[in-house]
Design a protein around this motif. Sequence first.
Motif, mmCIF file in Angstrom:
data_model
loop_
_atom_site.group_PDB
_atom_site.id
_atom_site.type_symbol
_atom_site.label_atom_id
_atom_site.label_comp_id
_atom_site.label_asym_id
_atom_site.label_seq_id
_atom_site.Cartn_x
_atom_site.Cartn_y
_atom_site.Cartn_z
ATOM 1 N N PRO A 60 -3.180 13.729 -8.121
ATOM 2 C CA PRO A 60 -2.415 13.185 -6.996
ATOM 3 C C PRO A 60 -2.345 11.658 -7.030
ATOM 4 C CG PRO A 60 -4.628 13.747 -6.267
ATOM 5 C CD PRO A 60 -4.546 14.116 -7.728
ATOM 6 N N THR A 61 -1.214 11.136 -6.586
ATOM 7 C CA THR A 61 -1.032 9.684 -6.412
ATOM 8 C C THR A 61 -0.547 9.456 -4.988
ATOM 9 O OG1 THR A 61 -0.455 9.402 -8.738
ATOM 10 C CG2 THR A 61 0.143 7.624 -7.206
ATOM 11 N N VAL A 62 -1.274 8.652 -4.242
ATOM 12 C CA VAL A 62 -0.946 8.423 -2.835
ATOM 13 C C VAL A 62 -0.204 7.099 -2.697
ATOM 14 C CG1 VAL A 62 -1.864 8.133 -0.507
ATOM 15 C CG2 VAL A 62 -2.998 9.709 -2.108
ATOM 16 N N TYR A 63 0.981 7.183 -2.060
ATOM 17 C CA TYR A 63 1.766 5.989 -1.779
ATOM 18 C C TYR A 63 1.640 5.702 -0.286
ATOM 19 C CZ TYR A 63 3.698 6.839 -6.406
ATOM 20 O OH TYR A 63 3.839 7.043 -7.753
ATOM 21 N N PRO A 64 1.149 4.521 0.075
ATOM 22 C CA PRO A 64 0.904 4.213 1.491
ATOM 23 C C PRO A 64 2.189 4.277 2.316
ATOM 24 C CG PRO A 64 -0.139 2.595 0.053
ATOM 25 C CD PRO A 64 0.766 3.412 -0.817
ATOM 26 N N ALA A 65 1.981 4.512 3.611
ATOM 27 C CA ALA A 65 3.107 4.567 4.536
ATOM 28 C C ALA A 65 3.908 3.274 4.448
ATOM 29 C CB ALA A 65 2.595 4.772 5.963
ATOM 30 N N GLY A 66 5.224 3.409 4.467
ATOM 31 C CA GLY A 66 6.094 2.244 4.400
ATOM 32 C C GLY A 66 6.534 1.877 3.007
ATOM 33 N N THR A 67 6.023 2.586 1.972
ATOM 34 C CA THR A 67 6.468 2.320 0.601
ATOM 35 C C THR A 67 7.973 2.615 0.521
ATOM 36 O OG1 THR A 67 4.289 2.908 -0.288
ATOM 37 C CG2 THR A 67 6.156 2.891 -1.824
ATOM 38 N N PRO A 68 8.802 1.640 0.138
ATOM 39 C CA PRO A 68 10.258 1.816 0.232
ATOM 40 C C PRO A 68 10.807 2.910 -0.680
ATOM 41 C CG PRO A 68 9.713 -0.226 -0.913
ATOM 42 C CD PRO A 68 8.437 0.286 -0.345
ATOM 43 N N SER A 69 10.230 3.094 -1.855
ATOM 44 C CA SER A 69 10.741 4.118 -2.760
ATOM 45 C C SER A 69 9.590 4.755 -3.517
ATOM 46 C CB SER A 69 11.753 3.531 -3.747
ATOM 47 O OG SER A 69 11.139 2.510 -4.541
ATOM 48 N N ILE A 70 9.754 6.057 -3.772
ATOM 49 C CA ILE A 70 8.697 6.830 -4.421
ATOM 50 C C ILE A 70 9.225 7.288 -5.771
ATOM 51 C CG2 ILE A 70 7.159 8.819 -4.224
ATOM 52 C CD1 ILE A 70 6.756 6.677 -2.048
ATOM 53 N N PRO A 71 8.517 6.961 -6.885
ATOM 54 C CA PRO A 71 8.996 7.375 -8.213
ATOM 55 C C PRO A 71 9.160 8.891 -8.293
ATOM 56 C CG PRO A 71 7.233 5.764 -8.403
ATOM 57 C CD PRO A 71 7.302 6.123 -6.958
ATOM 58 N N TYR A 72 10.239 9.290 -8.986
ATOM 59 C CA TYR A 72 10.533 10.712 -9.113
ATOM 60 C C TYR A 72 10.010 11.249 -10.439
ATOM 61 C CZ TYR A 72 13.231 14.928 -10.180
ATOM 62 O OH TYR A 72 13.604 16.204 -10.549
ATOM 63 N N THR A 73 9.309 12.406 -10.346
ATOM 64 C CA THR A 73 8.868 13.134 -11.530
ATOM 65 C C THR A 73 9.362 14.560 -11.384
ATOM 66 O OG1 THR A 73 6.876 11.752 -11.769
ATOM 67 C CG2 THR A 73 6.906 13.890 -12.916
ATOM 68 N N ASP A 74 10.031 15.045 -12.398
ATOM 69 C CA ASP A 74 10.605 16.387 -12.349
ATOM 70 C C ASP A 74 9.528 17.437 -12.047
ATOM 71 O OD1 ASP A 74 12.096 18.654 -12.602
ATOM 72 O OD2 ASP A 74 12.605 18.373 -14.721
ATOM 73 N N GLY A 75 9.720 18.187 -10.958
ATOM 74 C CA GLY A 75 8.816 19.281 -10.613
ATOM 75 C C GLY A 75 7.536 18.869 -9.934
ATOM 76 N N ALA A 76 7.353 17.584 -9.659
ATOM 77 C CA ALA A 76 6.120 17.135 -9.025
ATOM 78 C C ALA A 76 6.034 17.668 -7.588
ATOM 79 C CB ALA A 76 6.035 15.619 -9.028
ATOM 80 N N ALA A 77 4.800 17.927 -7.131
ATOM 81 C CA ALA A 77 4.579 18.363 -5.750
ATOM 82 C C ALA A 77 4.554 17.140 -4.851
ATOM 83 C CB ALA A 77 3.272 19.128 -5.634
ATOM 84 N N ILE A 78 5.348 17.168 -3.789
ATOM 85 C CA ILE A 78 5.462 16.045 -2.870
ATOM 86 C C ILE A 78 4.987 16.501 -1.493
ATOM 87 C CG2 ILE A 78 7.036 14.377 -1.819
ATOM 88 C CD1 ILE A 78 8.922 14.869 -4.211
ATOM 89 N N SER A 79 4.125 15.716 -0.859
ATOM 90 C CA SER A 79 3.663 16.056 0.478
ATOM 91 C C SER A 79 3.631 14.812 1.345
ATOM 92 C CB SER A 79 2.285 16.708 0.422
ATOM 93 O OG SER A 79 1.319 15.827 -0.109
ATOM 94 N N PHE A 80 3.988 15.012 2.627
ATOM 95 C CA PHE A 80 3.914 13.932 3.610
ATOM 96 C C PHE A 80 3.891 14.576 4.998
ATOM 97 C CE2 PHE A 80 8.338 14.782 2.650
ATOM 98 C CZ PHE A 80 8.971 14.840 3.891
#
Length: 653
Positions: free
Chosen positions: A502-522
């Motif tokens: 897992p890689t956590v991007y803090p709240a307010g991060t303007p853009s999140i890198p895309y990885t094909d098939g990655a699990a995304i949670s928020f």
Amino acid sequence: MSNLLSIGKTGLLAAQVGLSTTGHNIANANVPGYSRQVAIQSTTPGQDIGVGFIGTGTEVAQIKRHYDDFLNSQVRGAETTQAALTSYYSQISQIDNMLADTTSGLSPALQDFFKGVQDASSNPASAASRQAMLSTASSLASRFQGISARLNEIGTGVNSQISTTVTQINSYASKLAELNHSIAALSTDPSIAPNDLLDQRDQVLTELNKLVKTNVTPGENHTINVSIGTGQPLVVNNRNFELAAIPSPTDVNRLQVGYSTAGQTIPLPESVLTGGALGGLLEFRSNALDHAQNALGQIAAGLAVSFNAQHKLGQDQNGAPGVDFFGPINAQVGRNSLNSLGSTAAVTAVVTDATALTSSDYNVDYDGANFIVTRQSDGKKTTITPFPQAVPQTIDGVDYTISGTPMTNDNFLVRPTVNAAADFQLMQKDPAKLALAAPISTAAPLSNTGNGKITPGSVDAGYLAPGNALAAPVTLLYDKATASFSGFPPAQDVTVTVNGVPTVYPAGTPSIPYTDGAAISFGGIKLSISGTPGDTDSFTVGPNTSGVGDSRNGVLLGALQTKNVLNNGNANFQTGYAQMVNYIGNKTREAQIGGLAADAAVQQAQNAQQTVSGVNLDEEAANLLRYQQAYQASGKVMQIASQMFDVLVSLGR
């Protein structure tokens, strides 16, 4: 002639005593506890006639009881073990038969319930399928309650038998004290003992030993002292002490054994009362009945808590969030009746985490500074901190809330699962309120130029946190130049998991890198995007506004059947029940085999004891003839002496 007449008389009297003793043996051959007796003869002192000593006859020196204390102790030891195993087996076999029943056990009800859940998930819009699911849930609740009620009945029966057994023990102790008194009064000569009274006392002691294991030590004047447990005296000379069946200080519905002394009754630890019917009852209750109740309750509590947690993550046919499907599971908390009258401390405990829940009971003690929770199964201690509490503290899946002002040595017994099966009940009655749908939905507009796809999405417990539930759709926009998505809620962290990392991007991060098939949670929402999105392609995540035919949460509810929920994620509900049935089955088999071995040991010990103390009628018949002949011969001696005297008298005329 006078001497000859006297010799014949002593022989006649000795033979008469021998005949009486032999007849007494024959008459009592079938009396339990009777020990064979024999008349021991000795020669009376000779008379000095100048040229030597001439015999003066015989006398009965002793009526000897053939008795071996070592062999009798072996018999008592074997019989106390036999009685304990018999008592244990007669109780545990009831539970074994009930749990192993393929029609009335828990397994069929569990299978029917989850089949109902799966059928409803297959056709979520059908009112009939939803109603069928409620019916199977109601049947499951009834099955839990029925098994629990039967276990409670067995527990009530154990209480009754404990009370009856304690009364019998007191009666035997009183009888032993009376016999001690009678024996001591008749034992003025240490070499002479009232044999029949000794046999009666030994038989009473044997019967007492079948109820509870005793320790016997000799006293003065052929009396005995009897103690139990760790040395608590039950009989001392002609005085007896009493036991009492008293309510447990932490559970009024549970009888325990107390020792009455100095005007007060002190509870005895169950571990010291071993052997006999009483020991078997206590061991059954602590090792089998308690285990069965707690294990069954663990399954009930685990199912209720986990099903409720998943049901709350769903959405019903009215679009409302799911609520509790089963009732809450509250632990049984027993306040020790011996706590200080000045204490106002109170403990409440509620099961909240099915995975961490154990089947153990817990002691909660206040040492003057802290409350310490001790798990009875292994002695693990956990301190309630801070105290006073601001929020409940969770220990092994149970939320502990302690209020009031405690006093040093305050004690509480917490049994998280013992009543869970009895309290297991269905809360939902309306089929429309079954939360089979997921609360969110996802979509990809037809105007998207790429081949990117988004999964339907799911939620976890984090979605129920304040501010996380979606009130309006969220649009995720793809930027091909940066290969990233934007549009995530600004107040929530975003976690992207690739190959389990897992890689956590803090709240307010303007853009999140895309990885094909990655699990995304928020915000408690979980989804995945795959494929190759086109520039400015968008994907929406929003509230589920048309979930009548949606069964995503229903599928997750049905998946709980095979999910390892119990024992820290190591067992599902069926496995947990199977383990419970296997435990009881193994204990039942152990008791059965042990009982057969104990029966053989008792028979062997009794045979050895009877070789010494038992009456052999063939031998006694031979003794009758022997003493009869001795009696007749002694009579002949006296007859001859009389004839000789008559001759002398006639010579003097």
